[in-house]
Design a protein around this motif. Structure first.
Motif, short mmCIF file in Angstrom:
data_model
loop_
_atom_site.label_atom_id
_atom_site.label_comp_id
_atom_site.label_asym_id
_atom_site.label_seq_id
_atom_site.Cartn_x
_atom_site.Cartn_y
_atom_site.Cartn_z
N GLU A 1 -6.08 17.22 -33.63
CA GLU A 1 -5.62 15.94 -34.19
C GLU A 1 -5.33 14.94 -33.09
N CYS B 1 9.12 21.55 -45.41
CA CYS B 1 7.98 20.76 -45.91
C CYS B 1 8.38 19.30 -45.88
N PRO B 2 8.27 18.66 -44.71
CA PRO B 2 7.72 19.17 -43.46
C PRO B 2 8.81 19.84 -42.63
N LEU C 1 1.84 16.69 -37.23
CA LEU C 1 2.21 15.31 -36.93
C LEU C 1 3.64 15.25 -36.39
N SER C 2 4.48 16.22 -36.81
CA SER C 2 5.86 16.26 -36.29
C SER C 2 5.86 16.35 -34.77
N LYS D 1 -4.84 24.13 -37.60
CA LYS D 1 -4.58 23.66 -38.95
C LYS D 1 -5.37 24.46 -39.98
N PHE D 2 -4.68 24.87 -41.03
CA PHE D 2 -5.36 25.49 -42.18
C PHE D 2 -5.09 24.59 -43.39
N ALA D 3 -5.04 25.09 -44.61
CA ALA D 3 -4.88 24.20 -45.77
C ALA D 3 -3.49 23.56 -45.75
N SER D 4 -3.47 22.23 -45.62
CA SER D 4 -2.20 21.54 -45.41
C SER D 4 -2.43 20.04 -45.42
N CYS D 5 -1.35 19.30 -45.19
CA CYS D 5 -1.43 17.83 -45.19
C CYS D 5 -1.42 17.24 -43.79
N ASP D 6 -1.36 18.04 -42.75
CA ASP D 6 -1.26 17.58 -41.35
C ASP D 6 0.15 17.16 -40.96
N GLY D 7 1.08 17.15 -41.90
CA GLY D 7 2.41 16.61 -41.64
C GLY D 7 3.18 17.39 -40.59
#
Lengths: 431, 265
Positions: free
Chosen positions: B42, B137-138, B19-20, B10-16
């Motif tokens: 995660e 996105c996502p 999460l998929s 993960k880099f700069a993001s929302c984790d979405g």
């Protein structure tokens, strides 16, 4: 190895939390000198680039703050903008919003309970490893999570960053016939949710109590999409008074912003606060589940948050079924919300706690200023403080065990670190 | 031979987008039987060492430290697949690329001097070679499963490269633009979501980024304006959101060379 007086514990990258964080504990002369939950998630500047956008845009944009709780961001944004424009969304549209939020609670809580939190109590590094020995249990968790996602997919279009939410309501509202299969799914989910409470009640919980005041919304029903803010002491304030009651400030030992009450200390938002201030508003089945789990009228043990989340899943499933049963499609999918110059505030209960949004709309109808205070940034000071006390009572453990327990303690709070709209980056202190 | 190993970064993001993977409730345990998930913070505290057969990378590069970290990830990964708008186009945080990042920092932070950030948010492919890019996105989880399954089978992933319009027609939707005059970016947006927005009565807002068939020699934003019935400000804003850098690139020059695929055995 034990009983050393000077120790430093570090976790470079916390696992099974949303987003990226680290932990640092410094013990000197047998005394906990410094505890830090480092947020090294890079800043993404949402509050800055929301300026100049149309008043209709924040629900889509702020959803991208967090992939696990996008509905929370959409709901707080909608409420704040509707507040600024003098519009109230209630009746069947309000119910549908609550139904959608129930879906997010089920999905997010099931994710945390089964995939992020339970492995700590059962001694597994993660749920996939847990599934090797306990496949039916993990499958139950995935089924529950899927039920929450089904609600979000039907009402929101998709589970991550739903597209159907708009200021004023929805783009499309479902006919009754579409909700019927969802009710079937949710009835099965209710059994899974009750089994989850019973299962989690069998875990061993360390004896530990946090020492903070609670903060949560209270409303006629168990709080989700709105209400008035209430503190553990009983004092209340409205969303519009949030910034008079809560300050975020820098403290000398850390560059992270810490939230506290203007007239007092740190506080804790989230499941423990919600439950302790709203227990009597749970559905009878959820209250019964809470009794069976041994939760008293107030819960202050962060390790037991897994139980409260499980009870809240029962509630969210119950509440979703209640809304579906009574659902009459609204006459139109959204009420008109013409932009109006002014400022509005909105607070809802994200799965992790109180989420505050404020928007100022300019004379051109565009956003002039935005402020977002996510639950994790409010809870950060409380988490650090609890961690300090937790370490102090366990200095007899060796470094490995103590570090491991600290990680578990942090996961109790389900910190959602990607919501870094409002964290300071801590790179400077990592030298 | 053991199972192929998978790492998720993960880099700069929302984790979405990562999460998929966990949202593949029906496939997750089966997938975990075929691929060994050895690094996925995660989901698991067990973080095995590389090298990894496949790395999934979410998020964009926004700090110096991450610029170094992605090089490390590339070194320890046989195949590197980027997932989501942040990793493939810089994401919503790439809005800073067209603004004054110091001013941005001063709006959000009381002590902006403590914020260590680059002035840009850039896609992974701007830093290291990437084997496959999955947009969205996502991202769509069915596409993610397809990409992983294709890798296991050693074939090319069946990920369409047409526009959302095609998916909308397949779904049998009434065109929201033609029938209701609703602005819609479906004609110029990469397929993959299944045309969710038009199915819910709203216009596509381009979260899957520009369609590969739409580039410099195709109708540009300005040319689309009357068709989309958008004001210039609206069109600028809708193209300046989740894939801001990609839409600007696509509108300003020829489509960039596709960054290879995952087909080579």
């Amino acid at each position: 190895m034990t009983h050393r007086h000077d120790r430093t514990l570090k976790v470079g990258a916390l696992a099974r939390v949303e987003g990226e964080g680290a932990m640092y504990v410094r013990v000197r002369d047998g005394r906990v000198e410094k505890v830090r939950l480092d947020i090294y998630e890079p800043p993404r500047f949402f509050e800055a680039f929301l300026r100049g956008r149309a008043h209709t845009e924040p629900p889509d944009i702020t959803a991208r703050i967090c992939g696990i709780c996008p509905i929370a961001y959409q709901m707080s944004a909608c409420r704040a903008i509707e507040d600024a424009c003098g519009v109230t969304v209630d009746g069947p549209l309000g119910d549908l919003r609550r139904l959608l939020y129930c879906g997010e609670w089920i999905e997010s809580h099931a994710l945390h309970v089964y995939l992020l939190h339970a492995p700590d109590f059962l001694g597994y590094p993660g749920a996939v490893e847990m599934a090797r020995d306990q496949r039916p249990v993990v499958e139950r968790g995935l089924r529950l999570k899927k039920a929450g996602n089904a609600v979000m997919e039907l009402l929101g279009g998709r589970a991550i960053h739903p597209v159907n939410v708009r200021v004023g309501g929805f783009h499309r509202t479902p006919p009754r016939t579409e909700l019927a299969p969802l009710a079937e799914t949710l009835r099965r989910a209710r059994d899974d949710a009750l089994a989850t409470v019973e299962w989690a009640a069998g875990f061993e919980f360390p004896d530990f109590e946090h020492a903070h005041e609670h903060l949560a919304l209270v409303a006629d029903r168990y709080p989700l999409e709105g209400g008035i803010l209430r503190r553990g002491t009983g004092r209340s304030f409205t969303a519009a008074e949030f910034e008079e009651n809560v300050v975020e400030e820098q403290v000398p030992h850390s560059t992270a912003l810490h939230a506290r009450f203007t007239d007092g200390g740190t506080y804790l938002a989230g499941p423990l606060a919600r439950y302790s201030l709203n227990r009597e508003r749970l559905s009878p089945l959820a209250r019964q589940a809470a009794d069976l789990a041994g939760l008293g009228p107030v819960c202050r043990n962060p390790f037991r948050a897994i139980l409260v989340r499980s009870v809240e899943i029962v509630y969210a499933v119950d509440e979703a079924l209640r809304i579906i049963d009574g659902y009459e499609p609204p006459p139109r999918p959204a009420v008109p919300v013409p932009p109006r110059e002014g400022t509005g505030c909105g607070v809802t209960e994200a799965p992790r706690g109180v989420l505050y949004h404020r928007y100022a709309i300019g004379p051109d109808g565009l956003i002039a200023a935005a402020r977002i205070v996510p639950p994790t940034s409010q809870n950060q000071a409380a988490i650090e403080h609890d961690l300090g006390r937790f370490v102090a009572s366990r200095l007899h453990l060796d470094d490995h065990a103590l570090t491991h327990q600290c990680e578990q303690a942090i996961r109790n709070y389900d910190p959602c670190i990607s919501c870094s709209t409002h964290f300071l980056d801590l790179t400077v202190e990592r030298s | 031979m053991g199972r192929p190993t998978l790492a998720v970064w993960k880099f700069a993001s929302c984790d979405g987008c990562q999460l998929s993977l966990l949202d593949c409730e029906d496939e997750l345990l089966e997938l975990a039987g075929q691929i060994e998930i050895v690094h996925f913070l995660e989901a698991s505290a067990a973080a095995g060492d590389g090298p990894y057969d496949v790395s999934l990378v979410e998020g964009s590069i926004t700090t110096d430290a991450d610029r170094a970290r992605i090089r490390h990830v590339r070194r320890v990964s046989r195949k590197l697949i980027t997932i989501g708008a942040c990793a493939t186009a810089g994401g919503v945080q790439a809005l800073r690329n067209f603004a004054d990042v110091e001013e941005f920092a001063s709006v959000v932070y009381a002590r902006p001097e403590y914020v260590a950030t680059l002035a840009t948010s850039t896609p992974i492919a701007a830093h290291v070679p990437v084997d496959f890019e999955l947009q969205g996105c996502p991202i769509d989880r069915r596409q993610l499963v397809e990409v992983l399954a294709a890798h296991l089978a050693g074939r090319r992933p069946d990920v369409p490269d047409h526009s959302v319009c095609f998916e909308c027609k397949i779904r049998g939707n009434v065109c929201v633009m033609v029938a209701h005059g609703t602005p819609c970016l479906g004609p110029i947006t990469h397929a993959g979501c299944g045309a969710i927005c038009p199915s819910y009565g709203r216009g596509c807002y381009g979260c899957f980024g520009p369609s590969p068939t739409w580039g410099g020699d195709r109708p540009n934003t300005r040319g689309l304006l009357p068709w989309l019935d958008m004001t210039e400000g609206e069109a600028r804003r809708v193209l300046s959101t989740f894939n801001v850098a990609a839409f600007r690139e696509a509108g300003e020059r020829e489509p960039r060379e596709e960054a290879g695929d995952d087909a080579s055995p």
